[in-house]
Scaffold this motif. Structure first.
Motif, mmCIF file in Angstrom:
data_model
loop_
_atom_site.group_PDB
_atom_site.id
_atom_site.type_symbol
_atom_site.label_atom_id
_atom_site.label_comp_id
_atom_site.label_asym_id
_atom_site.label_seq_id
_atom_site.Cartn_x
_atom_site.Cartn_y
_atom_site.Cartn_z
ATOM 1 N N PRO A 130 -4.748 -2.908 5.355
ATOM 2 C CA PRO A 130 -3.481 -2.704 4.634
ATOM 3 C C PRO A 130 -3.501 -3.232 3.208
ATOM 4 C CG PRO A 130 -3.066 -3.550 6.836
ATOM 5 C CD PRO A 130 -4.550 -3.640 6.608
ATOM 6 N N HIS A 131 -4.187 -4.360 3.001
ATOM 7 C CA HIS A 131 -4.248 -4.926 1.657
ATOM 8 C C HIS A 131 -5.008 -3.988 0.713
ATOM 9 C CE1 HIS A 131 -4.538 -7.842 -1.579
ATOM 10 N NE2 HIS A 131 -5.847 -7.627 -1.625
ATOM 11 N N LEU A 132 -6.122 -3.452 1.187
ATOM 12 C CA LEU A 132 -6.904 -2.552 0.353
ATOM 13 C C LEU A 132 -6.155 -1.246 0.088
ATOM 14 C CD1 LEU A 132 -10.524 -3.053 1.747
ATOM 15 C CD2 LEU A 132 -9.430 -4.132 -0.227
ATOM 16 N N LEU A 133 -5.383 -0.796 1.057
ATOM 17 C CA LEU A 133 -4.555 0.396 0.838
ATOM 18 C C LEU A 133 -3.519 0.143 -0.263
ATOM 19 C CD1 LEU A 133 -3.885 1.686 4.475
ATOM 20 C CD2 LEU A 133 -5.354 2.735 2.739
ATOM 21 N N ALA A 134 -2.908 -1.038 -0.219
ATOM 22 C CA ALA A 134 -1.924 -1.395 -1.243
ATOM 23 C C ALA A 134 -2.568 -1.460 -2.623
ATOM 24 C CB ALA A 134 -1.262 -2.725 -0.893
ATOM 25 N N VAL A 135 -3.744 -2.088 -2.689
ATOM 26 C CA VAL A 135 -4.472 -2.194 -3.963
ATOM 27 C C VAL A 135 -4.845 -0.799 -4.468
ATOM 28 C CG1 VAL A 135 -6.621 -2.972 -5.036
ATOM 29 C CG2 VAL A 135 -5.362 -4.505 -3.518
ATOM 30 N N ALA A 136 -5.298 0.059 -3.563
ATOM 31 C CA ALA A 136 -5.724 1.407 -3.940
ATOM 32 C C ALA A 136 -4.552 2.238 -4.455
ATOM 33 C CB ALA A 136 -6.389 2.105 -2.759
ATOM 34 N N LEU A 137 -3.396 2.135 -3.785
ATOM 35 C CA LEU A 137 -2.232 2.900 -4.221
ATOM 36 C C LEU A 137 -1.735 2.411 -5.574
ATOM 37 C CD1 LEU A 137 -0.172 5.085 -3.710
ATOM 38 C CD2 LEU A 137 1.198 3.431 -2.413
ATOM 39 N N GLU A 138 -1.719 1.087 -5.761
ATOM 40 C CA GLU A 138 -1.358 0.527 -7.074
ATOM 41 C C GLU A 138 -2.339 1.037 -8.129
ATOM 42 O OE1 GLU A 138 0.383 -1.458 -9.039
ATOM 43 O OE2 GLU A 138 2.045 -1.929 -7.721
ATOM 44 N N GLY A 139 -3.610 1.028 -7.778
ATOM 45 C CA GLY A 139 -4.638 1.434 -8.733
ATOM 46 C C GLY A 139 -4.511 2.887 -9.155
ATOM 47 N N ILE A 140 -4.347 3.781 -8.197
ATOM 48 C CA ILE A 140 -4.275 5.203 -8.544
ATOM 49 C C ILE A 140 -2.983 5.515 -9.290
ATOM 50 C CG2 ILE A 140 -3.255 5.972 -6.353
ATOM 51 C CD1 ILE A 140 -4.888 8.517 -6.580
#
Length: 208
Positions: free
Chosen positions: A161-171
């Motif tokens: 979940p943390h990496l998903l959050a980081v990825a969505l913020e990033g994109i």
């Protein structure tokens, strides 16, 4: 409750302060922090220089107040978006739409912050970064919690979940900054961003 209301003098003070901040934002975004003087800000906002210094003791304090107030405004709006009624997917969509709307409504601020963050060297930047980072981490945790909840409901595939959050913020940030570079393009669209991001993430409860 009447005692809690601001006096006329206090309301006037806040109104004048906001007028100064708006003028400073426009000048800073057009010419850069280092190329604008307190005298010019006072002149454009139609205040005496001495009056301006009653609100802000130096230009760095004015800049810091401007950035932090905007950052807190963003934080408040994005938190409210994440608390909207609906399932996790709806909350994430509402958050992204709010983020894009805030960005588009605050282009002068965004350009200023990006320009000064890339090239700024004055020493208030350290304190500024700390505040901005705190807001970012709080939002990231809220998005992470939505992904964790959605994964339990089998709405999302089983990724960290943390990496998903980081990825969505990033994109989403990548699309926002791409718009700054190419405002004539029409890439800044919540549906497009979500479609790209969720191709391998959203299951809609189809599988575990």
């Amino acid at each position: 409750m009447e005692d809690l209301k601001l006096s006329r003098k206090e309301r006037e003070y806040l109104r004048h302060r906001q007028e100064i901040l708006q003028v400073a934002l426009k000048l800073f975004s057009e010419r850069g922090f280092h190329n604008v003087s307190m005298h010019e800000i006072a002149q454009k906002s139609e205040f005496a220089v001495g009056t301006l210094y009653k609100f802000f003791s130096k230009k760095e304090d004015l800049y810091l107040a401007l950035i932090l107030e905007k950052a807190r405004e963003f934080r408040s709006a994005l938190t409210a978006a994440l608390q909207t009624p609906g399932d996790e997917m709806k909350k994430i969509r509402t958050w992204l739409e709010a983020k894009i709307r805030l960005f588009m409504d605050s282009l002068d601020f965004v350009r200023l912050y990006v320009a000064e963050t890339r090239g700024g060297s004055f020493n208030i930047k350290a304190g500024l970064d700390k505040e901005i980072k705190k807001n970012y981490e709080m939002t990231l945790k809220e998005i992470e919690a939505l992904f964790a909840s959605g994964i339990k409901k089998k709405l999302f595939a089983k990724f960290d979940p943390h990496l998903l959050a980081v990825a969505l913020e990033g994109i989403s940030n990548a699309f926002l900054f791409e718009h700054l570079e190419h405002p004539d393009k029409h890439w800044l669209d919540a549906n497009l961003i979500l479609e790209i991001f969720f191709q391998q993430v959203y299951t809609g409860g189809a599988h575990g």
